[in-house]
Write an enzyme that holds these catalytic residues in place. Structure first.
Site, short mmCIF file in Angstrom:
data_model
loop_
_atom_site.label_atom_id
_atom_site.label_comp_id
_atom_site.label_asym_id
_atom_site.label_seq_id
_atom_site.Cartn_x
_atom_site.Cartn_y
_atom_site.Cartn_z
N LYS A 156 0.82 -1.21 0.00
CA LYS A 156 0.00 0.00 0.00
C LYS A 156 0.86 1.27 0.00
CE LYS A 156 -2.18 -1.90 3.48
NZ LYS A 156 -1.76 -3.30 3.25
N ILE A 157 1.94 1.25 0.77
CA ILE A 157 2.79 2.45 0.85
C ILE A 157 3.71 2.54 -0.36
CG2 ILE A 157 4.58 3.62 2.20
CD1 ILE A 157 3.28 2.29 4.72
N THR A 234 11.56 4.11 5.73
CA THR A 234 10.42 4.46 6.60
C THR A 234 9.68 3.18 6.99
OG1 THR A 234 8.87 4.73 4.76
CG2 THR A 234 10.06 6.70 5.44
N SER A 235 10.30 2.00 6.79
CA SER A 235 9.57 0.75 7.07
C SER A 235 9.81 0.31 8.52
CB SER A 235 9.92 -0.34 6.05
OG SER A 235 11.27 -0.71 6.14
N ARG A 236 10.86 -0.46 8.76
CA ARG A 236 11.24 -0.81 10.13
C ARG A 236 12.77 -0.75 10.18
NH1 ARG A 236 6.87 0.26 11.38
NH2 ARG A 236 5.26 -1.01 12.38
N ASP A 260 13.26 7.21 9.02
CA ASP A 260 12.16 7.52 9.96
C ASP A 260 12.08 6.44 11.03
OD1 ASP A 260 9.93 9.14 10.78
OD2 ASP A 260 8.61 7.53 10.07
N GLU A 265 15.12 1.80 18.07
CA GLU A 265 14.40 3.05 18.33
C GLU A 265 13.57 3.04 19.60
OE1 GLU A 265 11.94 3.12 14.69
OE2 GLU A 265 10.17 3.01 16.00
N HIS A 297 10.13 8.38 13.69
CA HIS A 297 8.96 7.54 13.40
C HIS A 297 7.69 8.38 13.35
CE1 HIS A 297 7.71 3.08 13.55
NE2 HIS A 297 6.83 3.76 12.87
N GLN A 298 7.69 9.34 12.44
CA GLN A 298 6.53 10.24 12.32
C GLN A 298 5.81 10.09 10.99
OE1 GLN A 298 8.98 14.11 12.40
NE2 GLN A 298 7.55 14.53 10.76
N PHE A 300 3.57 8.19 10.00
CA PHE A 300 2.11 7.98 10.13
C PHE A 300 1.40 9.21 10.69
CE2 PHE A 300 1.64 8.02 14.72
CZ PHE A 300 2.96 7.92 15.11
#
Ligand code: NAI
Length: 336
Positions: A156-157, A234-236, A260, A265, A297-298, A300
Site C-alpha cells: 500500500k505504501i 520508513t519501514s522498520r 524515519d 528506536e 517515526h513520524q 504515520f
C-alpha cells in the site's frame, strides 16, 4: 470494553476519544504513558483489551502476564505486528487486531519529503537563512527527473511512493515477491532485487520486517549499490544494518541516508530526551553525518492517518466485543 492503552501521548487520547464517541462511547479507557513490557503489564489487570503501539513489547512473557490477568484482545494501533509473538498469542488464546491500512499516503509522502529535503538540503538552508547566511555553498542538489528510483516492497505504501516518484519524472524500478499489476500501470517495472540495488540512484524501503527482510540492506547489498546512492527507510529499522550503513557512509558508497525508523528506536523515539545523554553510540554516530536526516517515526503522523488508526482500532475492539473476532485479525501463519 475496558481497554488499557499503552504508550499513550495526548494525541492518541484525542483521536481515540473521538473515535469512541463516534461509536456511542461504548468503551472505557485507562491511559498509560509507559511502554508495555513485563514490568508494566500489570497495569492492564482486569482489562479485557490492551491497546498497544509499535515499540510495546508483546513477547511470550508479556502475553502470559496479560492473558493471566484477564486480557483477551490485543488491539494494535499499527499495521506492522513484528513486536508480537504470534505463536504465544495463539497458544494463550489471545486475539490480535491491527490497522492494516490507514492513509498509506501519509507514510509515502513522508518518504518523499525525506528524499526532497536530503537532496535540496532544506533543513540546512532553513538554519542558514535564520542566521542571515545566504551562501549556497554546500547546498547543491540534483534533479529528480531522469533519476532511477528503486522501491523495495510495492504494497500500500510502496506503490504510492512509486506513483509520486514517477510524477517527478523518475524511472521507477521495484522488487516484491508478490508483484502488483498497478506498477506497470503507473509506468514502473519489476526487476530482481540485486539489479535494483545496482541500478538505482535512490532506494526506498517499504517492505515489512520479517526474518527474510532483517538486514536486507547489509554490507554486501551496499557493496552492490551505485556510488553516492540515496537510501530511505520508513519501514522498520532492522531492515537496515545500521553499522553497515555507517561504513557505507564513511567510504562514500552511500551519498545520503533518510531514516524515519531505527533498529533500536524503542529506547529513543516518541520521548523528549533533549536533556539526557543518548547512550546508543551507533545512533549518535549516524546523527553526526552531514548527509543523514533522521525523523523519529513520524511517517504515520498526519491528522487523516491518526483519525483512521483510531477509527479502525475502535472498530476492531467493538467487533471483538460483538462477535469474538476483531475486524482485522492477525493470523499466526501470516508471519514470515
Ligand atoms: P503492505 O503489507 O501493504 O506491503 C508490504 C509489501 O512488502 C508487500 O507487497 C510484500 O509482498 C512486500 N514484501 C515482503 N517481503 C519483501 C521482500 N523481501 N522484498 C520486497 N518486498 C517484500 O504494507 P504497507 O502498509 O505498505 O507498509 C509497509 C511497511 O511500512 C510496514 O510493514 C511497516 O513496517 C512500515 N510502516 C511504517 C510507518 C511509519 O510511520 N514510518 C507507518 C506504517 C507502516
Amino acid at each position: 470494553m475496558k481497554i488499557a492503552v499503552f504508550s499513550t501521548r495526548p494525541y492518541d487520547r484525542e483521536f481515540l476519544d473521538q473515535a469512541n464517541q463516534a461509536a456511542g462511547g461504548r468503551h472505557r479507557f485507562s491511559w498509560y504513558e509507559s511502554r508495555l513490557n513485563a514490568t508494566t503489564a500489570d497495569l492492564a489487570r482486569d482489562h479485557d483489551c490492551v491497546c498497544a503501539f509499535v515499540n510495546d513489547h508483546l513477547g511470550r512473557q508479556e502475553l502470559e502476564i496479560l492473558a493471566g490477568q484477564g486480557t483477551r484482545l490485543i488491539a494494535l494501533r499499527s499495521a506492522g505486528f513484528n513486536n508480537v509473538d504470534l505463536e504465544a498469542a495463539r497458544d494463550l488464546g489471545l486475539q490480535i487486531g491491527r490497522v492494516p491500512a490507514y492513509s498509506p499516503d501519509a507514510i509515502a509522502e513522508h518518504a518523499v519529503a525525506l528524499i526532497l529535503c536530503l537532496n535540496r538540503k532544506i533543513h540546512k538552508a532553513y538554519a542558514r537563512v535564520r542566521e542571515g547566511n545566504f551562501a549556497l555553498e554546500g547546498l547543491l542538489g540534483f534533479d529528480l527527473k531522469g533519476k532511477v528510483a528503486g522501491v523495495i516492497g510495492t504494497g500500500k505504501i510502496g506503490i504510492n511512493v512509486a506513483r509520486i516518484l514517477k510524477g517527478f519524472g523518475c524511472e521507477v524500478l521495484a522488487s516484491d515477491p508478490f508483484e502488483t499489476p498497478e506498477l506497470a500501470q503507473i509506468g514502473g517495472r519489476y526487476v530482481p532485487v540485486e539489479e535494483l540495488m545496482a541500478a538505482c540512484d535512490i532506494i526506498t524501503l517499504h517492505c515489512p520486517l520479517t526474518p527474510d527482510t532483517r538486514h536486507l540492506i547489509d554490507r554486501a547489498a551496499i557493496g552492490r549499490m551505485k556510488h553516492g546512492v540515496m537510501l530511505i527507510n520508513t519501514s522498520r529499522g532492522a531492515v537496515m544494518d545500521a553499522r553497515a550503513v555507517i561504513s557505507g557512509l564513511k567510504n562514500g558508497r552511500i551519498g545520503y541516508v533518510g531514516l524515519d525508523v531505527y533498529e533500536e528506536e524503542e529506547d529513543l523515539f516518541f520521548e523528549d530526551l533533549s536533556e539526557q545523554v543518548i547512550r546508543d553510540d551507533v545512533f549518535v554516530r549516524l546523527m553526526t553525518f552531514p548527509n543523514v536526516l533522521i525523523t523519529g517515526h513520524q511517517g504515520f503522523f498526519t491528522r487523516e492517518a491518526m483519525s483512521a488508526i483510531a477509527g479502525t482500532t475502535i472498530g476492531n475492539i467493538s467487533a471483538f466485543e460483538d462477535s469474538g473476532t476483531p475486524l482485522y485479525p492477525v493470523q499466526v501463519e501470516r508471519r514470515g
